[in-house]
Scaffold this motif. Sequence first.
Motif, short mmCIF file in Angstrom:
data_model
loop_
_atom_site.label_atom_id
_atom_site.label_comp_id
_atom_site.label_asym_id
_atom_site.label_seq_id
_atom_site.Cartn_x
_atom_site.Cartn_y
_atom_site.Cartn_z
N PRO A 1 60.83 17.06 46.46
CA PRO A 1 61.43 16.66 47.75
C PRO A 1 60.69 15.50 48.40
N VAL A 2 59.40 15.38 48.13
CA VAL A 2 58.61 14.29 48.68
C VAL A 2 57.76 13.72 47.54
N ARG A 3 57.77 12.38 47.43
CA ARG A 3 56.96 11.73 46.41
C ARG A 3 56.01 10.74 47.06
N SER A 4 54.84 10.57 46.47
CA SER A 4 53.95 9.50 46.90
C SER A 4 54.55 8.16 46.50
N ASP A 5 53.99 7.09 47.02
CA ASP A 5 54.49 5.77 46.67
C ASP A 5 54.32 5.50 45.18
N ASP A 6 53.19 5.94 44.62
CA ASP A 6 52.97 5.76 43.18
C ASP A 6 53.99 6.55 42.37
N GLU A 7 54.30 7.77 42.82
CA GLU A 7 55.30 8.57 42.12
C GLU A 7 56.69 7.98 42.26
N ASP A 8 56.97 7.41 43.42
CA ASP A 8 58.27 6.75 43.63
C ASP A 8 58.42 5.58 42.66
N ARG A 9 57.35 4.82 42.50
CA ARG A 9 57.38 3.71 41.56
C ARG A 9 57.58 4.19 40.13
N GLU A 10 56.85 5.23 39.75
CA GLU A 10 56.97 5.75 38.39
C GLU A 10 58.38 6.24 38.12
N SER A 11 58.96 6.95 39.08
CA SER A 11 60.32 7.44 38.91
C SER A 11 61.31 6.30 38.75
N ALA A 12 61.16 5.26 39.57
CA ALA A 12 62.06 4.11 39.49
C ALA A 12 61.94 3.41 38.15
N VAL A 13 60.72 3.19 37.69
CA VAL A 13 60.52 2.49 36.41
C VAL A 13 61.13 3.29 35.26
#
Length: 290
Positions: free
Chosen positions: A165-177
Motif C-alpha cells: 500500500p505504501v512504497r519508498s521512493d526507491d521501491e517506487d522506482r524499482e516497480s516502475a523499471v
Amino acid sequence: MTVTQNESPTVVADDGVRLWAARSGIGDPLVLCHGGPGLWDYFEDLAELLADLTPVVRWDQRGCGRSEREVAGPWTLDRFVADLDAVRRHFGLERIRLLGHSWGAQLALSYALAHPERVSALVYVAGTGIGPDCDWHPAFLANLLARLGEQPERLARWRELDDRPVRSDDEDRESAVLQWSAEFQDQERAPARAERMADPWLGINHECGRALNQERRRSWGTPELYDACRALDLPVLILDGARDIRPRCAVDSLESALPRVRRVILPDAGHMVWTDDPKGFREAVGPATA
C-alpha cells in the motif's frame, strides 16, 4: 541537442503554475507530449533521432518531473489541454504540429479536438483509441503479466511491490523499471532501456495519474467523442508497434472515425516504438515533420 537560448525553460500556465519546457533547433518545432499520466518527458532519445528532420519542444506536464511540484491539480484533461496551449503561446507558435505518446497521445488528440485551428498535424503514437477501457485494459494487464512472467523472478518482485500500500521512493522506482521493461520488444535490452527511462528518477505523481485515469474511464468512449473525431479536419498519423502489450485493435476505433488518417504499424516494435524500430519510426514520422 541545443536548446534555444533566448527562450525561458519555464512556461507559466494561465493559473500561474510553472511548467518546464525546452526547445531544440531552429524552425517550426514538433511539440511532444509524454505519457503517464504522472510521469515526465522521456523524449531525449526521440529528439536526437529526429534532430535532422525537425526541431522539437519537450515539456513536463503539470505537477510532474521538472515542472512545479507543489501544485495539487486540478488533474483534469481540460486543465492539461490548457497547459499545452500555454506551451504553444510561450514559444510563439500560431499552429503546432503535435506528437503524443501513450497517455500523451490522448492529450494531443484532445488538444486537437479542442483547438483544431491551432494544430497543423497530429502524430498519435501507441495510444489506446477512443473506446472505453474495456476495449484494451484487460488484455493489457494479461499481456503485462505474460511479458513479465517470461522471467518468473521479475514477475514475483513486481507483484510484491505492486501489493504494497505504501512504497519508498526507491521501491517506487524499482516497480516502475520492472513494469517499463515489459514495454520493449527486445527483452534482452529491455532492463537497460527501462533503467535509462528512470535516469534521472523524478518521481511519479500518483495522485495525478489516478485522477486522469479515472476521468478517462468515466468519459472516454462516448458518442460525442466519436462525433468530434469524425469532424476533425486535419492530417493524423497513427503509429503503432505491433508487439505493444496494449492491443492495437483498440485503436481501430480512432482510425475508423478520423476523416484524414494514415496508419503505420511497425511489426517488430512494442510500446516504445522509436526505441524498438528507430528506422521505421523515422520513415513513418518524416512526412509529418515536413
